[in-house]
Motif scaffolding. Sequence first.
Motif, mmCIF file in Angstrom:
data_model
loop_
_atom_site.group_PDB
_atom_site.id
_atom_site.type_symbol
_atom_site.label_atom_id
_atom_site.label_comp_id
_atom_site.label_asym_id
_atom_site.label_seq_id
_atom_site.Cartn_x
_atom_site.Cartn_y
_atom_site.Cartn_z
ATOM 1 N N ILE A 1 1.056 -1.200 -0.193
ATOM 2 C CA ILE A 1 0.066 -0.223 -0.076
ATOM 3 C C ILE A 1 1.087 1.058 0.053
ATOM 4 O O ILE A 1 0.784 2.334 -1.001
ATOM 5 C CB ILE A 1 -1.262 0.108 1.063
ATOM 6 N N ALA A 2 1.822 1.303 0.680
ATOM 7 C CA ALA A 2 2.751 2.523 0.545
ATOM 8 C C ALA A 2 3.139 2.179 -0.433
ATOM 9 O O ALA A 2 3.628 3.677 -0.562
ATOM 10 C CB ALA A 2 4.051 2.226 2.127
ATOM 11 N N LEU A 3 4.278 1.636 -1.400
ATOM 12 C CA LEU A 3 4.736 1.764 -2.585
ATOM 13 C C LEU A 3 3.567 2.251 -3.179
ATOM 14 O O LEU A 3 3.885 2.804 -4.159
ATOM 15 C CB LEU A 3 4.805 0.149 -2.997
ATOM 16 N N VAL A 4 2.902 1.646 -3.193
ATOM 17 C CA VAL A 4 1.657 2.537 -3.921
ATOM 18 C C VAL A 4 1.408 4.105 -4.192
ATOM 19 O O VAL A 4 0.937 4.898 -4.845
ATOM 20 C CB VAL A 4 0.337 1.163 -4.637
ATOM 21 N N ASP A 5 1.207 4.059 -2.872
ATOM 22 C CA ASP A 5 1.269 5.780 -2.364
ATOM 23 C C ASP A 5 2.285 6.983 -3.012
ATOM 24 O O ASP A 5 2.349 8.069 -3.667
ATOM 25 C CB ASP A 5 0.993 6.193 -1.113
ATOM 26 N N THR A 6 3.100 5.539 -2.592
ATOM 27 C CA THR A 6 4.643 6.687 -2.810
ATOM 28 C C THR A 6 4.691 6.535 -4.587
ATOM 29 O O THR A 6 5.492 7.987 -5.077
ATOM 30 C CB THR A 6 5.955 5.669 -2.752
ATOM 31 N N PHE A 7 4.566 6.055 -5.129
ATOM 32 C CA PHE A 7 4.559 6.065 -6.721
ATOM 33 C C PHE A 7 3.287 7.201 -6.495
ATOM 34 O O PHE A 7 3.710 7.633 -8.111
ATOM 35 C CB PHE A 7 3.664 4.545 -7.075
ATOM 36 N N ILE A 8 1.952 7.505 -6.214
ATOM 37 C CA ILE A 8 1.264 9.099 -6.316
ATOM 38 C C ILE A 8 1.637 9.972 -6.575
ATOM 39 O O ILE A 8 1.809 10.589 -7.074
ATOM 40 C CB ILE A 8 0.031 8.303 -5.672
ATOM 41 N N GLN A 9 2.209 9.457 -5.726
ATOM 42 C CA GLN A 9 3.144 11.471 -4.925
ATOM 43 C C GLN A 9 4.700 11.185 -5.661
ATOM 44 O O GLN A 9 4.292 12.333 -6.614
ATOM 45 C CB GLN A 9 3.689 10.698 -3.889
ATOM 46 N N LYS A 10 5.233 10.296 -6.706
ATOM 47 C CA LYS A 10 6.200 10.492 -7.578
ATOM 48 C C LYS A 10 5.994 10.814 -8.852
ATOM 49 O O LYS A 10 6.270 11.474 -9.664
ATOM 50 C CB LYS A 10 6.948 9.675 -7.828
ATOM 51 N N ARG A 11 3.962 10.812 -9.312
ATOM 52 C CA ARG A 11 3.254 11.162 -10.485
ATOM 53 C C ARG A 11 3.457 10.277 -11.541
ATOM 54 O O ARG A 11 4.189 10.889 -12.846
ATOM 55 C CB ARG A 11 3.283 12.776 -10.247
ATOM 56 N N VAL A 12 4.106 9.275 -11.462
ATOM 57 C CA VAL A 12 4.177 8.342 -12.535
ATOM 58 C C VAL A 12 3.239 8.153 -13.396
ATOM 59 O O VAL A 12 2.065 8.292 -12.872
ATOM 60 C CB VAL A 12 4.652 6.740 -11.835
ATOM 61 N N ALA A 13 2.794 7.908 -14.732
ATOM 62 C CA ALA A 13 1.927 7.746 -15.856
ATOM 63 C C ALA A 13 1.137 6.504 -15.490
ATOM 64 O O ALA A 13 0.092 7.040 -15.759
ATOM 65 C CB ALA A 13 2.455 7.906 -16.881
ATOM 66 N N GLY A 14 1.414 5.410 -15.042
ATOM 67 C CA GLY A 14 0.613 4.438 -14.505
ATOM 68 C C GLY A 14 1.400 3.552 -14.453
ATOM 69 O O GLY A 14 2.401 3.518 -13.387
ATOM 70 N N ILE A 15 0.365 2.572 -13.421
ATOM 71 C CA ILE A 15 0.727 1.287 -12.293
ATOM 72 C C ILE A 15 -0.068 -0.336 -12.531
ATOM 73 O O ILE A 15 -0.935 -0.056 -12.834
ATOM 74 C CB ILE A 15 0.597 2.025 -10.879
ATOM 75 N N VAL A 16 1.193 -0.558 -13.009
ATOM 76 C CA VAL A 16 0.717 -2.030 -12.517
ATOM 77 C C VAL A 16 1.301 -2.540 -11.226
ATOM 78 O O VAL A 16 2.032 -3.160 -10.679
ATOM 79 C CB VAL A 16 1.919 -2.418 -14.151
ATOM 80 N N LEU A 17 0.122 -3.711 -10.940
ATOM 81 C CA LEU A 17 0.029 -3.883 -10.044
ATOM 82 C C LEU A 17 -0.837 -5.362 -9.909
ATOM 83 O O LEU A 17 -1.349 -5.546 -10.545
ATOM 84 C CB LEU A 17 -0.897 -2.634 -8.995
ATOM 85 N N ALA A 18 0.005 -6.216 -8.616
ATOM 86 C CA ALA A 18 -0.164 -7.324 -8.691
ATOM 87 C C ALA A 18 -0.738 -7.114 -7.290
ATOM 88 O O ALA A 18 0.500 -7.421 -6.315
ATOM 89 C CB ALA A 18 0.960 -8.193 -8.273
ATOM 90 N N PRO A 19 -2.203 -6.837 -7.018
ATOM 91 C CA PRO A 19 -1.782 -6.576 -5.569
ATOM 92 C C PRO A 19 -2.256 -7.900 -4.521
ATOM 93 O O PRO A 19 -2.758 -9.304 -4.844
ATOM 94 C CB PRO A 19 -3.691 -6.434 -5.234
ATOM 95 N N LEU A 20 -1.574 -7.728 -3.492
ATOM 96 C CA LEU A 20 -1.212 -8.653 -2.473
ATOM 97 C C LEU A 20 -2.530 -9.069 -1.748
ATOM 98 O O LEU A 20 -2.881 -9.707 -1.144
ATOM 99 C CB LEU A 20 -1.075 -8.310 -1.523
ATOM 100 N N ASP A 21 -4.024 -8.707 -1.558
ATOM 101 C CA ASP A 21 -5.346 -8.516 -0.716
ATOM 102 C C ASP A 21 -6.018 -8.028 -1.513
ATOM 103 O O ASP A 21 -5.814 -6.996 -2.012
ATOM 104 C CB ASP A 21 -4.911 -7.850 0.570
ATOM 105 N N ASP A 22 -7.165 -8.362 -2.344
ATOM 106 C CA ASP A 22 -8.445 -8.077 -3.234
ATOM 107 C C ASP A 22 -9.313 -7.000 -2.541
ATOM 108 O O ASP A 22 -9.979 -6.050 -3.064
ATOM 109 C CB ASP A 22 -9.100 -9.007 -3.443
ATOM 110 N N LYS A 23 -8.568 -6.361 -1.169
ATOM 111 C CA LYS A 23 -9.865 -5.450 -0.395
ATOM 112 C C LYS A 23 -9.333 -4.830 0.255
ATOM 113 O O LYS A 23 -9.146 -3.209 -0.133
ATOM 114 C CB LYS A 23 -10.177 -6.670 0.813
ATOM 115 N N ALA A 24 -7.297 -5.297 0.842
ATOM 116 C CA ALA A 24 -6.517 -3.826 1.451
ATOM 117 C C ALA A 24 -6.110 -3.166 0.361
ATOM 118 O O ALA A 24 -5.930 -2.163 0.776
ATOM 119 C CB ALA A 24 -5.707 -5.236 1.732
#
Length: 333
Positions: free
Chosen positions: A87-110
């Motif tokens: 979760i912290a990594l997703v938020d970090t990359f949001i703050q860095k304003r990457v163009a997009g994210i490819v994510l393999a979520p660890l938890d389908d709800k969290a």
Amino acid sequence: MPHTRLSAVLAAALAGLALLLAGCDRTDESAAPGDADAITLAVIPKATMHVYWKSVLAGARQAEAELQGVRVLWQGPAREDDRADQIALVDTFIQKRVAGIVLAPLDDKALVAPVQRARAAGIPVVLIDSGLADADAAVSFVATDNHRGGVMAGRHLADRLGRKGKVIVLRYLVGSASNVRREEGFLEEMGRHPDIEVGSSDQHGGPTVETALATSEALLAKFGPGEVDGIFCPNEPMAWGMLRALDAAGRAGQVRLVAFDTSDRLLAAMTKGHVDALVLQDPVRMGYEGVKTLVAHLCGETVPQRIDTGVTLATPENRTKPEVARLLHPPLE
């Protein structure tokens, strides 16, 4: 918001849009992935150490090499149960304003809320490997048909057992959507065979080989020699933990074992007759399609909501066939 600040935000957004549109039209002579003006994407796996995720990285790098002016940042948790870190990594990359994210979520709800935050920030997300409870949070989902793979595993094990006997399932982690789908598919197939009894289906092996080993030892202590005929493990760490427990108990090769994914150690066990089959995904294609799909979306193309990367059953009999061997020996980054 003050007018000057608003103007600065709009200018930054327009500059980013101009860079993105330019990147969609670049040729082989244009900016390379390492250039400062490359379009930056983040790829966040469930973890980074397992062979499976290294193969996903190889696919992502292949796409990066083909897409001129695209740079891939790869970062994931050390363990596949560290939801807070992902979760912290997703938020970090949001703050860095990457163009997009490819994510393999660890938890389908969290991971739903972090992906929604990315979307609100104008950063699209493509999911790979596992889905989310909110199917609309991401622009596309690139993954194995895990339920089908679980059914394939169950059908093969039932055939090897002559459609009778007792089996157990070593589950993985609560909330890991991909593994849950495999386990559900396997158990549904077992339900089609009235002479097969499921002795245990509620034990979770946890995030590592060591935690899987401990749970496997407890299961084998409960189901002694002659009390279990077959075992299903939904991924490579679970399978290896179970194999170590079977070997220590002197029961490797006596109990039929079917598992998901591959590694050198599982292949060696198959050669010895200690593994009956491996359900194979295509992690290289998953990483490749994840990056390519995200870039296509960023370039204004309509992308499929769901991309099935395929599932194959490897056995001692077919493991040398080219189409199977390719998946048994995936390239690693």
